[in-house]
Structures are given as C-alpha cells and as structure tokens.
Design an enzyme around this catalytic site. Structure first.
Site, PDB file in Angstrom:
ATOM      1  N   CYS A   1       0.708  -1.147  -0.161  1.00 11.03           N
ATOM      2  CA  CYS A   1       0.071  -0.009  -0.088  1.00 11.03           C
ATOM      3  C   CYS A   1       0.790   1.282   0.015  1.00 11.03           C
ATOM      4  O   CYS A   1       0.427   2.539  -0.465  1.00 11.03           O
ATOM      5  CB  CYS A   1      -0.970   0.129   1.090  1.00 11.03           C
ATOM      6  SG  CYS A   1      -2.066  -1.375   1.194  1.00 11.03           S
TER       7      CYS A   1
ATOM      8  N   HIS B   1      -3.151   7.205   3.464  1.00  9.21           N
ATOM      9  CA  HIS B   1      -3.598   5.878   2.919  1.00  9.21           C
ATOM     10  C   HIS B   1      -4.969   5.635   3.279  1.00  9.21           C
ATOM     11  O   HIS B   1      -5.358   5.552   4.734  1.00  9.21           O
ATOM     12  CB  HIS B   1      -2.728   4.854   3.046  1.00  9.21           C
ATOM     13  CG  HIS B   1      -3.085   3.600   2.773  1.00  9.21           C
ATOM     14  ND1 HIS B   1      -3.479   3.263   1.667  1.00  9.21           N
ATOM     15  CD2 HIS B   1      -3.060   2.584   3.380  1.00  9.21           C
ATOM     16  CE1 HIS B   1      -3.975   1.735   1.359  1.00  9.21           C
ATOM     17  NE2 HIS B   1      -3.669   1.386   2.549  1.00  9.21           N
TER      18      HIS B   1
ATOM     19  N   ASN C   1     -10.413  -0.093   0.697  1.00  7.78           N
ATOM     20  CA  ASN C   1      -8.838   0.026   0.767  1.00  7.78           C
ATOM     21  C   ASN C   1      -8.250  -0.320  -0.774  1.00  7.78           C
ATOM     22  O   ASN C   1      -8.606  -1.456  -1.129  1.00  7.78           O
ATOM     23  CB  ASN C   1      -8.115  -0.808   1.769  1.00  7.78           C
ATOM     24  CG  ASN C   1      -6.529  -0.678   1.695  1.00  7.78           C
ATOM     25  OD1 ASN C   1      -5.945  -0.291   0.894  1.00  7.78           O
ATOM     26  ND2 ASN C   1      -6.061  -1.360   2.822  1.00  7.78           N
TER      27      ASN C   1
END
Ligand code: UT7
Length: 322
Positions: A112, A249, A279
């Site tokens: 990520c 994020h 996500n």
C-alpha cells in the site's frame, strides 16, 4: 539544482459497485459493523478488466491533466501487488498500450506504500538530471487476492488506479520524501505467490489470498503514520498548522481519525474517500490526491503531506506544495 512538481493527476475505478449489504451474500456481516469499524460504505470491483486497463485509464487522465504530449514521458513506474503477469511488468504493458516508444518502464512492489515509493523514485530520477517527465501509477485489483469467505478481510478492499505525471519545476514543489520498511517477521499482512508444489508431476499450488492480523496492523498504522508526518515536519522546520491538509492511505477511517488525534489535526484537514472505494492499496493515495484536487479540497499553492503504510511492513510520506 533541479526542482520537481506534480504536472497532472488522474484516476479510474471500475464501474461495478459492491455495497456493504451486497457482502452479506458471502459472509456473516452487516453495513453497521463495516461502516462503524472502517468507514467503508461500498467499493468498486472489476468484472472483466485487468490491472493494465485500470492503469491505462488513469494514465490517460493524468497525461491530459498535465497538458503534455505522451511522447514527452521518458519513464513509467507502476506500483502494484496485483500485476496481471509475473512478467512483463504492468509498466511494460502500459508503455505498449499508451504507444510510448522506448522508455524506461518497470513495476515496484511496496504494497500500500507503493505509490509513495514510486513518487520518490520519480522525484530523484528527475532531480538527477537523467529524466524529464515520469508517469507514475498505482493500480490494483486487490479483489483478485481476496478470500470472499473471510469477513475479517473481504469487507476492506476495492479495485482502482491513480496516476500522476511528475516533471521539472522552477519552484521546489516536491520538497521531501521519506520511505522505510521493517521486515514483517510476525506475518501480520501477506499473500504468498503460487509455487511448484511437486516438480515430478509439475503441479503448481493455488493462488493464495490476503492474510492479515487486523489489530496488529492497526497498531502499526497508527504508530507509523503520525511518526512519518512528524519526521517530515521536523526535517523541514515546519509545524502541523503550516499544512493545508493530510492525504493519508485510505485503509480504515479509524486509523485516519486516530492519526489525526495524535497529530492534533482537525479531521476537516484529513482528506477521505474511503466510504466510496475501501482500501485500494497502492492506488489509494493517487486516487485520493486526484479527487482532492478535482474537488478543490487541494488547491494550487497548498502545502500538504501524503502518508502511507502497508504490507512489508512499509511506509512512506511526502511533503508537497501543489
Ligand atoms: O492494506 C491492508 C491494511 N490493513 C489494515 O489497515 C487493517 C487494519 N486493521 C483494521 O482496520 C481493523 O483491525 C479491522 C477493521 C480489520 C477489524 O476491526 P477491529 O475493531 O480490530 O475488530 P476485530 O478484528 O477485533 O474483531 C471484532 C469482532 C470479532 O468478533 P468477536 O471475536 O469479538 O466475537 C470479529 O469476528 O468483530 C468480528 N468481525 C466482524 N463482524 C461483522 C470481524 N469482521 C467482521 C465483519 N462483520 N466483517
């Protein structure tokens, strides 16, 4: 001394939407649990598209927003953990699909945090004088690695892509970037590649899915994100109030909320679109920055930090003046 800036941004998500209620068909869950624990309402998922297709659409938009001819691009970096092929890389395929001949093209994997790593590579490559305009992309089809029987993870992820063109600037716009990693020795977050189980009969093991110790990852995230923001502020002699906003994020709204409390930042300064996308791993930061710019949340001249964490364990943050 060469300076750098974001010349343009773009993003793309597949059309199909999977709501929290839709997930009840696969696992014992409900909208209330998912929304209160994560902030997610729905996510976009692919039907017949590949990672390349998502990367391509986001790239076209970034190139258009940068107002450049695609032939000016001299490097392509794609951050992804869900490349369509082991090789060629998604960046190679993207280079061909965009019909940009002869450029340096490669993928990186920092989970990520991948997009911040790609930004660091692009920034340093341009500052070295070796390259002029670099296309960086975060593109993921995480639903390909999702175990749809595991309610601990399947409610969290979505698919999408975001892209940026980075180029030279007469002002110091991309001011500082930090990245780091610590080995995930406790296997908090991973997905194994298939391997050759039995060479004698040439049997390959099945594709693994995402494994996660959610609470431990949560603790890591809420420690590393404020730490990274503070490191960037200290290194650049700034205070938190000097920032227009933070683009973190998009993994869990409670992670963003806890980080904001630790940093003593009002939540109105924390950009969020997790409710719509869940996500999206390496795509989450570039999608969020693109949407923050297009919705006027981020304006020219704004000073902001973007910060990520992910499998690896990895992290990264960038201090940028738009
Ligand atoms: O790039 C990947 C990065 N990953 C992350 O950022 C994840 C970080 N961690 C988190 O976001 C949170 O830990 C989760 C959202 C994954 C989980 O939230 P939590 O508050 O830590 O919940 P938990 O795992 O402690 O589970 C609490 C309860 C459990 O039931 P019991 O044992 O208390 O009866 C779970 O079985 O919630 C249950 N549960 C669910 N219930 C309904 C877990 N998932 C679900 C679900 N629906 N989807």
């Amino acid at each position: 001394m060469i300076n750098t800036k974001i010349l343009g941004t773009g993003s793309y998500v597949p059309k199909k939407i999977l709501t929290n209620n839709d997930l009840k068909a696969f696992v014992d869950t409900n909208d209330e649990w998912i929304y209160t624990r994560t902030g997610i309402k729905e996510r976009h998922i692919v039907t017949d598209e590949y990672t390349l297709d998502l990367a391509y659409e986001a790239s076209l938009r970034a190139i258009e927003s940068a107002n450049i001819d695609k032939s000016e691009i001299d490097m392509i970096v794609v951050a992804t953990v869900t490349s369509d092929f082991a090789f060629p890389s998604t960046a190679n395929l993207l280079q061909a699909k965009l019909e940009i001949e002869g450029v340096t093209a490669f993928d990186i994997n920092a989970a990520c945090s991948g997009f911040v790593y790609a930004l660091q590579i692009a920034d340093k490559m341009i500052k070295s004088g070796g390259f002029k305009k670099i296309l960086i992309v975060g593109a993921e089809i995480l639903t390909r690695l999702t175990d749809w029987r595991d309610r601990n993870t399947c409610v969290l992820f979505g698919d999408g892509a975001g892209a940026m063109v980075i180029g030279k600037s007469n002002k110091n716009n991309i001011k500082d970037i930090v990245t780091g990693s610590q080995g995930d020795t406790e296997m908090l977050l991973y997905c194994k590649n298939p391997d050759l189980k039995d060479p004698a009969v040439n049997v390959v093991s099945k594709q693994d899915h995402i494994h996660m110790k959610g609470r431990e990852v949560f603790k890591f995230a809420t420690r590393i994100m404020p730490k990274t923001v503070n490191e960037l502020l200290t290194r650049n002699n700034l205070k938190i109030d000097d920032l227009s906003c933070i683009v973190a994020h998009q993994a869990n709204m409670r992670i963003i909320d806890k980080s904001a409390r630790d940093l003593e930042v009002d939540m109105s300064k924390m950009y969020s679109n997790i409710d719509k996308y869940g996500n999206t791993s390496a795509a989450s930061i570039p999608i969020a920055i693109d949407e923050a710019i297009k919705s006027n949340f981020l304006k020219e001249g704004d000073l902001f930090i973007t910060v990520a964490f992910g499998g690896g364990l990895t992290w990264g943050g960038a201090l940028i003046e738009l």
